[in-house]
Design an enzyme around this catalytic site. Structure first.
Site, PDB file in Angstrom:
ATOM      1  N   ARG A  11       0.874  -1.186   0.000  1.00 17.28           N
ATOM      2  CA  ARG A  11       0.000   0.000   0.000  1.00 17.28           C
ATOM      3  C   ARG A  11       0.906   1.230   0.000  1.00 17.28           C
ATOM      4  NH1 ARG A  11      -4.138  -2.181   4.634  1.00 17.28           N
ATOM      5  NH2 ARG A  11      -5.733  -3.078   3.284  1.00 17.28           N
ATOM      6  N   GLN A  22       6.868  -4.448   4.180  1.00 13.15           N
ATOM      7  CA  GLN A  22       6.881  -5.898   4.002  1.00 13.15           C
ATOM      8  C   GLN A  22       6.434  -6.305   2.601  1.00 13.15           C
ATOM      9  OE1 GLN A  22       6.028  -7.603   8.359  1.00 13.15           O
ATOM     10  NE2 GLN A  22       4.203  -6.711   7.488  1.00 13.15           N
ATOM     11  N   ASN A  35       7.072 -10.553   4.665  1.00 13.74           N
ATOM     12  CA  ASN A  35       5.726 -10.220   5.135  1.00 13.74           C
ATOM     13  C   ASN A  35       5.341 -11.107   6.310  1.00 13.74           C
ATOM     14  OD1 ASN A  35       3.153  -9.205   5.386  1.00 13.74           O
ATOM     15  ND2 ASN A  35       2.314 -10.491   3.756  1.00 13.74           N
ATOM     16  N   ASP A  75      -1.646   2.589  11.452  1.00 17.00           N
ATOM     17  CA  ASP A  75      -1.911   1.834  10.234  1.00 17.00           C
ATOM     18  C   ASP A  75      -1.491   2.640   9.009  1.00 17.00           C
ATOM     19  OD1 ASP A  75      -2.728  -0.743  10.590  1.00 17.00           O
ATOM     20  OD2 ASP A  75      -4.868  -0.330  10.563  1.00 17.00           O
ATOM     21  N   ASP A 116      -3.745  -7.651  18.433  1.00 14.75           N
ATOM     22  CA  ASP A 116      -3.963  -6.532  19.352  1.00 14.75           C
ATOM     23  C   ASP A 116      -4.821  -6.940  20.545  1.00 14.75           C
ATOM     24  OD1 ASP A 116      -6.208  -6.882  17.757  1.00 14.75           O
ATOM     25  OD2 ASP A 116      -6.149  -4.871  16.883  1.00 14.75           O
ATOM     26  N   HIS A 137     -10.459   5.107   9.425  1.00 16.72           N
ATOM     27  CA  HIS A 137     -10.084   3.792   8.890  1.00 16.72           C
ATOM     28  C   HIS A 137     -11.273   3.245   8.110  1.00 16.72           C
ATOM     29  CE1 HIS A 137      -9.113  -0.542   8.946  1.00 16.72           C
ATOM     30  NE2 HIS A 137      -7.859  -0.190   9.176  1.00 16.72           N
TER      31      HIS A 137
END
Length: 624
Positions: A182, A211, A240, A268, A375, A399
């Site tokens: 991304r 990654q 990754n 993120d 998390d 998000h």
């Protein structure tokens, strides 16, 4: 200091600590968002008259009222009273013009009371205004906000902030962003932080853990930011290892420098970043009585005024995440609903979250779960060792909306498998109860012609029962395998709604669902649907079914259904396949029998392996 104010000509702060004072910037008062997509009303509200609002400046017109009783405009006094040593907060701003400035408090019911007030009369000359208020009587809830009122003249407010007494020494802080293919999103997020004049002022390093194969370092925007940040930016490439491996790398690097304390902020890559979140989490963590995980909230990217959840917990036995605690707002518009009652979180998502290094030193690193529940597991492990999680209102990023992500995706494997691992470690997982629940899910997937989803559930159970050896490579093999295996099931593919194989658009009519079966009749309805699917006594189709109507009791009435994907970007084609259903049913029943009998012993193996899996040595091996 009720009813009074301190007026000063001090220059506005260019960092977290006010020059020449003991002031720590707890949060800035901003008047507009980082993007035109965000309403300025998230930051302040024009109650009466008119006002011109930009990011750092508001000009209140004559005979007008502007309040900051808004999502980003409120100072969450209840959380500061409960978790920090702060007893007083100061509102400061550079003001020009005439008007009145009130500091207003709310209580846990949202009722307002004015706690400090002063007038401004500085025609043509700017002055620094400071108004103090006690942080007390907020224990069960409430916040502070500012009201600006004008009469015959206008009032300009800029460089506004809430400050508290600074600690003797600020904790070193690093920001960690992990990314996988991304590159543009990641570059935009780093740039948003770097372009903010204050967000990175107290930050020692920004770690970008790449990654992917489409690397961020190839983007001109990132190259520009990298040149500006210099040594502050640390760019690392690695295999990754999912979100768990990416974020943990940041903890690993900070811990490798040696010595506590330090703050590590996760961010993120695919968020619309509000850099102010870093300021607020970091300031809060510098003032907590003892180390705590400080989490930012999630706002929806497609609906920027909506809050995902005020604070969340998980039901470990049922493998359910993202449950809002009592009195926490959930999927509500921040323009209409405030989090007046203080609520406690079980964990915080890693879309943006701060972890103090002392917690890592005591409880270890995250588990190498690759993706999903990493998390949650870490939050519950921290709490079991005496470290709270505080989800801080007013600290947030935008998000992608969870409701717009289809459940039938490869990541569901990790959601199920890692949820079972977390429950085995922290919830005393009951294999018999879980087998009954997942057995019901399996039948529902099969009658809904979601064969890939049924396979995903079965594979998650099987791999959980393998034990901790499944985590030896950090999840890389599992991530590749589940994608490959799911591809064998046609309904896992997404098509353009006007290019569905072997179906003309005019042949599909929307078929709405009937009401949900009564609770007492669910099993009877499910049994009937299973029997009819087995015998082929269903409508041949094709029919079109909306995402909102794609319930098991409705889709199972047909042999051929074109179902809208939750993303609203395409459709999934479900076709009755008796052979696939039988094969999956047999394999699933075998897995469920094993789950009933082996869960307790398998749970023991995870608990025994936990210290090694979360050790620095294990992560060193994975990174090498």
């Amino acid at each position: 200091m009720d009813g009074t104010a301190l007026n000063r000509l001090d220059a506005p702060s260019n960092g977290h600590v006010l020059p020449g004072t003991r002031g720590l910037t707890a949060q800035r008062l901003l008047f507009d968002g980082p993007s035109p997509l965000v309403s300025a009303d998230m930051y302040s509200t024009v109650v009466k008259g008119n006002a011109a609002r930009s990011r750092y400046v508001a000009t209140v017109s004559k005979k007008s009222v502007v309040e900051t009783n808004s999502y980003f405009g409120r100072f969450p006094a209840s959380y500061w009273q409960r978790w920090t040593e702060v007893t007083e907060v100061r509102f400061g701003a550079t003001v020009t013009g005439t008007g009145r400035v009130d500091v207003v408090a709310t209580d846990f019911k949202g009722r307002k009371r004015t706690v400090a007030s002063t007038t401004v009369a500085s025609e043509g000359q700017s002055s620094r205004l400071v108004v103090a208020a006690k942080v007390q009587q907020f224990l069960d809830g409430g916040a502070l906000f500012v009201r600006f009122t004008t009469g015959a003249g206008e009032l300009t407010v800029e460089d506004a902030e809430w400050t508290v007494d600074a600690p003797e020494k600020l904790r070193p802080t690093s920001v960690v962003i992990c990314t996988f293919n991304r590159a543009d999103d990641c570059a935009n997020t780093v740039a948003a932080m770097a372009d903010d004049p204050i967000a990175l002022h107290g930050v020692d390093n920004v770690y970008v853990i790449d990654q992917g194969t489409d690397q961020v370092q190839t983007r001109p925007l990132f190259q520009r930011v990298a040149a500006e940040l210099g040594d502050k930016l640390v760019y690392i490439t690695q295999p990754n290892l999912g979100g768990a491996g990416g974020f943990t790398r940041g903890l690993y690097e900070v811990q490798g420098k040696g010595g506590d304390p330090a703050n590590v902020v996760f961010m993120d890559d695919d968020v619309l970043c509000e850099p102010e979140a870093i300021v607020r989490m970091n300031a809060f963590a510098n003032k907590t009585v003892e180390p705590a995980i400080i989490g930012a909230q999630m706002l929806y990217l497609l609906h920027p005024d909506r809050v995902h959840v005020g604070a969340e917990v998980a039901n470990l036995q049922k493998i359910e995440a993202g449950l809002h605690v009592k009195n926490a707002i959930s999927d509500k518009s921040a323009l209409k609903k405030k989090q007046d009652i203080r609520v406690d979180a079980g964990y915080n998502g890693w879309w943006s979250c701060l972890i103090p290094s002392e917690i890592v030193s005591q409880i270890g690193y995250p588990l190498p779960l690759f993706f999903q529940w990493d998390d949650i597991e870490y939050g519950y492990r921290a709490r079991a060792n005496g470290f709270a999680t505080v989800t801080l209102p007013g600290a947030a990023v935008w998000h992608a909306d969870f409701a717009w992500k289809d459940w039938d995706e490869w990541h569901r494997y990790f959601n199920l498998r890692n949820g079972m691992i977390t429950a085995a470690l922290h919830g005393g997982l009951d294999g018999r109860k879980l087998a009954r629940q997942l057995g019901t899910d399996l039948f529902r997937y099969l009658v809904s012609m979601q064969y890939g989803m049924a396979f995903t559930l079965i594979k998650a159970i099987e791999d959980f029962l393998v034990g901790p050896s499944m985590l030896a490579d950090g999840g890389m093999d599992a991530a590749g395998a589940i994608r490959r295996d799911r591809a064998a099931y046609d309904e896992t593919k997404r098509y353009n709604a006007n290019a569905v194989p072997d179906v003309r658009p005019s042949d599909m009519f929307i078929t709405p669902a009937g009401p949900h079966p009564k609770k007492s009749l669910e099993w009877a309805v499910l049994a009937k649907r299973v029997l009819n699917q087995w015998r082929g006594r269903v409508h041949p189709g094709p029919v079109a079914i909306s995402a909102d109507d794609a319930h098991w009791w409705h889709v199972s009435l047909f042999a051929h259904a074109v179902v809208t994907d939750r993303s609203q970007e395409g459709v999934r084609v479900r076709k009755r396949d008796k052979e696939a259903a039988v094969t999956l049913l047999k394999r699933g029943l075998t897995a469920l029998r094993s789950l009933r009998t082996e869960t307790e012993s398998v749970s023991d193996t995870y608990r025994v392996a936990m210290p090694e899996l979360t050790s620095r040595e294990n992560w060193t091996r994975l990174y090498s």
